[in-house]
Scaffold this active site. Sequence first.
Site, mmCIF file in Angstrom:
data_model
loop_
_atom_site.group_PDB
_atom_site.id
_atom_site.type_symbol
_atom_site.label_atom_id
_atom_site.label_comp_id
_atom_site.label_asym_id
_atom_site.label_seq_id
_atom_site.Cartn_x
_atom_site.Cartn_y
_atom_site.Cartn_z
ATOM 1 N N HIS A 157 0.961 -0.969 -0.111
ATOM 2 C CA HIS A 157 0.114 -0.205 -0.636
ATOM 3 C C HIS A 157 1.195 1.239 -0.501
ATOM 4 O O HIS A 157 0.257 1.779 0.116
ATOM 5 C CB HIS A 157 -0.565 -0.042 1.175
ATOM 6 N N ASP A 364 3.239 9.697 -0.884
ATOM 7 C CA ASP A 364 2.258 8.539 0.132
ATOM 8 C C ASP A 364 2.212 7.310 -1.215
ATOM 9 O O ASP A 364 1.805 7.315 -1.966
ATOM 10 C CB ASP A 364 0.957 9.087 -0.513
HETATM 11 P P1 ADP Z 1 -2.873 6.397 5.507
HETATM 12 O O1 ADP Z 1 -3.807 4.889 4.814
HETATM 13 O O2 ADP Z 1 -1.561 6.253 5.499
HETATM 14 O O3 ADP Z 1 -3.509 7.286 6.654
HETATM 15 P P2 ADP Z 1 -5.162 7.187 3.173
HETATM 16 O O4 ADP Z 1 -5.182 8.668 2.876
HETATM 17 O O5 ADP Z 1 -4.694 6.462 2.137
HETATM 18 O O6 ADP Z 1 -4.105 7.566 4.044
HETATM 19 O O7 ADP Z 1 -6.259 6.266 4.084
HETATM 20 C C1 ADP Z 1 -6.949 6.840 4.892
HETATM 21 C C2 ADP Z 1 -7.734 6.585 5.695
HETATM 22 O O8 ADP Z 1 -8.131 6.795 7.052
HETATM 23 C C3 ADP Z 1 -9.740 7.430 4.563
HETATM 24 O O9 ADP Z 1 -10.024 6.431 3.963
HETATM 25 C C4 ADP Z 1 -9.347 8.336 5.549
HETATM 26 O O10 ADP Z 1 -11.353 8.479 5.057
HETATM 27 C C5 ADP Z 1 -9.643 7.697 7.152
HETATM 28 N N1 ADP Z 1 -9.401 8.856 7.695
HETATM 29 C C6 ADP Z 1 -7.911 9.439 7.812
HETATM 30 N N2 ADP Z 1 -7.882 10.435 8.717
HETATM 31 C C7 ADP Z 1 -9.814 10.279 9.466
HETATM 32 C C8 ADP Z 1 -9.849 10.874 10.822
HETATM 33 N N3 ADP Z 1 -9.804 11.853 11.884
HETATM 34 N N4 ADP Z 1 -11.262 10.443 10.586
HETATM 35 C C9 ADP Z 1 -11.428 9.281 10.651
HETATM 36 N N5 ADP Z 1 -11.495 8.787 9.089
HETATM 37 C C10 ADP Z 1 -10.115 9.218 8.887
HETATM 38 C C1 G6P Z 2 -1.485 3.045 6.438
HETATM 39 C C2 G6P Z 2 -0.730 1.562 6.255
HETATM 40 C C3 G6P Z 2 -1.327 0.373 6.719
HETATM 41 C C4 G6P Z 2 -2.149 0.324 8.815
HETATM 42 C C5 G6P Z 2 -1.809 2.174 8.808
HETATM 43 C C6 G6P Z 2 -2.265 2.692 10.358
HETATM 44 O O1 G6P Z 2 -2.451 3.037 5.986
HETATM 45 O O2 G6P Z 2 -0.046 1.394 4.875
HETATM 46 O O3 G6P Z 2 -0.409 -0.631 6.837
HETATM 47 O O4 G6P Z 2 -2.762 -0.324 8.679
HETATM 48 O O5 G6P Z 2 -1.118 3.075 8.843
HETATM 49 O O6 G6P Z 2 -1.754 2.915 10.747
HETATM 50 P P1 G6P Z 2 -1.272 1.957 11.974
HETATM 51 O O7 G6P Z 2 0.095 1.555 12.685
HETATM 52 O O8 G6P Z 2 -2.174 2.347 13.416
HETATM 53 O O9 G6P Z 2 -1.700 0.041 11.762
#
Ligand code: ADP
Ligand code: G6P
Length: 458
Positions: A157, A364
Amino acid sequence: MAAPRLVVVSNRVAPIQEGEPTAGGLAAGVLDALRQKGGLWFGWSGDISDAPEAKAERTVGPISLFTIDLSRRDYDDYYRGFANGALWPVLHYQIGLGRFEWPEFAGYRRVNETFARSLAPLVGPHDLIWAHDYHLLCFAEAARAQGLSNRLGLFLHTPFPAPGVLMTIPAHADLIRAMCAYDLLGFQTETDRTAFADYVLRCAGGVAHPDGVLDAFGRRVKTGVYPIGVHVDDVRAQAETPANRRQATRMRANLMERLILSVDRLDYSKGLRQRFAAFERFLADYPAHHGLATFMQIAPPSRADIETYQVIRRELEAEAGHINGRFAEVDWVPLRYLNRSFPRNVLMPLYAEAQACLVTPLRDGMNLVAKEYAAAQDPAEPGVLILSEFAGAARELDAALLVNPYDEAGMARAMDQALSMPVEERRERHAAMLAVMRRNSLERWRDRFEADLRTGPA
Ligand code: ADP
Ligand code: G6P
């Protein structure tokens, strides 16, 4: 013959309830794949205990969930140590933040072995095993050592860095060898896939064949690009539900007229410090927006027991105070900084209310917030997505306002441009983004990966 069963392995197993909306990111993709066809999901429970290998089993609809706890030592070496202290920063090109220790790498391998050993008795000979993300780069090698000859695939991812960056991890050769024990390696973008292939060909004596197939270490592995998507219609439906919408409109009424929104885990790879600085520059250089524009940053703490995450949190608190101290008026607070997460039925309509969304990671894998924001917009009156050119999503969403997250002045200019953009241009950009997202849907991501895993790297 019946279709083979899907077995998903990931570090975290999402806390799911039947009938509940799904969580974002990895969890949403995995759940979607499993809900369709049923199967098994295996991973860490999120708990630390003295009986680390205790298995908990639960069934939710057609999905069986198996979880194991981790011991304190495993958690420290594997999760806090190698996976998040060394690998995550380097995968996101933050070399200076990586901190490598060989015993922690040994712990990472040990937990990959524990996963394989605990999963082996649950797997049938024809099951397809689909592992997810950077925690499990050594899982296939461990599974092969357990005698599993199933088809094994990994979807990464995160980004995959150029060889010179990866090689700052002293164990790089072990990692690549272990990754080659998979049958299929999936990446978010062609840039990531090429970086992996470059290493295998130039540094590990591998040989390339057509269709992303590589021979290395006496094995054949297929590599492919599978950009993860979102359920466009579900996001829009959630953004539009009248009850959800009313709540967002009420929130917005308190936020002045022009709302710029950002939503991220509180992670240094998300470019939050540079973004705050760019917002300060925007306020200084474009005073016409004073009293009208508000920037809302939603950033729930993540991996809070790792020092680099504590540092970024402290820095942002100081910077938020500094910006508001410098620009706020009695009736206007330019920056709202919220350290919490929100349910999706609050978040999606909030996206729809925001005139602009700032998604400016330094690197990202994909960034699903960018896709969710675009999907949540009203096509007749859409907001503007300002997107880092270093997010995987920028490869598909090139109709967004693309910015370099290291260019403060450029980001400030983009904020001004977004808030002043005529509706025709906004509609045109939005329609282009929607078309790509409909094509590269979450279903397509799942179906293409599964089909390639079934076929294997022949
Ligand atoms: P990462 O996987 O690195 O966290 P992404 O943008 O690919 O970044 O995915 C983040 C996911 O988590 C999205 O589906 C988003 O809606 C959710 N998310 C991020 N921040 C929040 C928040 N403050 N409250 C609820 N959902 C969140
Ligand atoms: C990113 C990573 C996921 C991970 C998530 C939350 O989306 O790609 O693998 O689960 O962050 O991080 P955490 O360390 O709380 O699982």
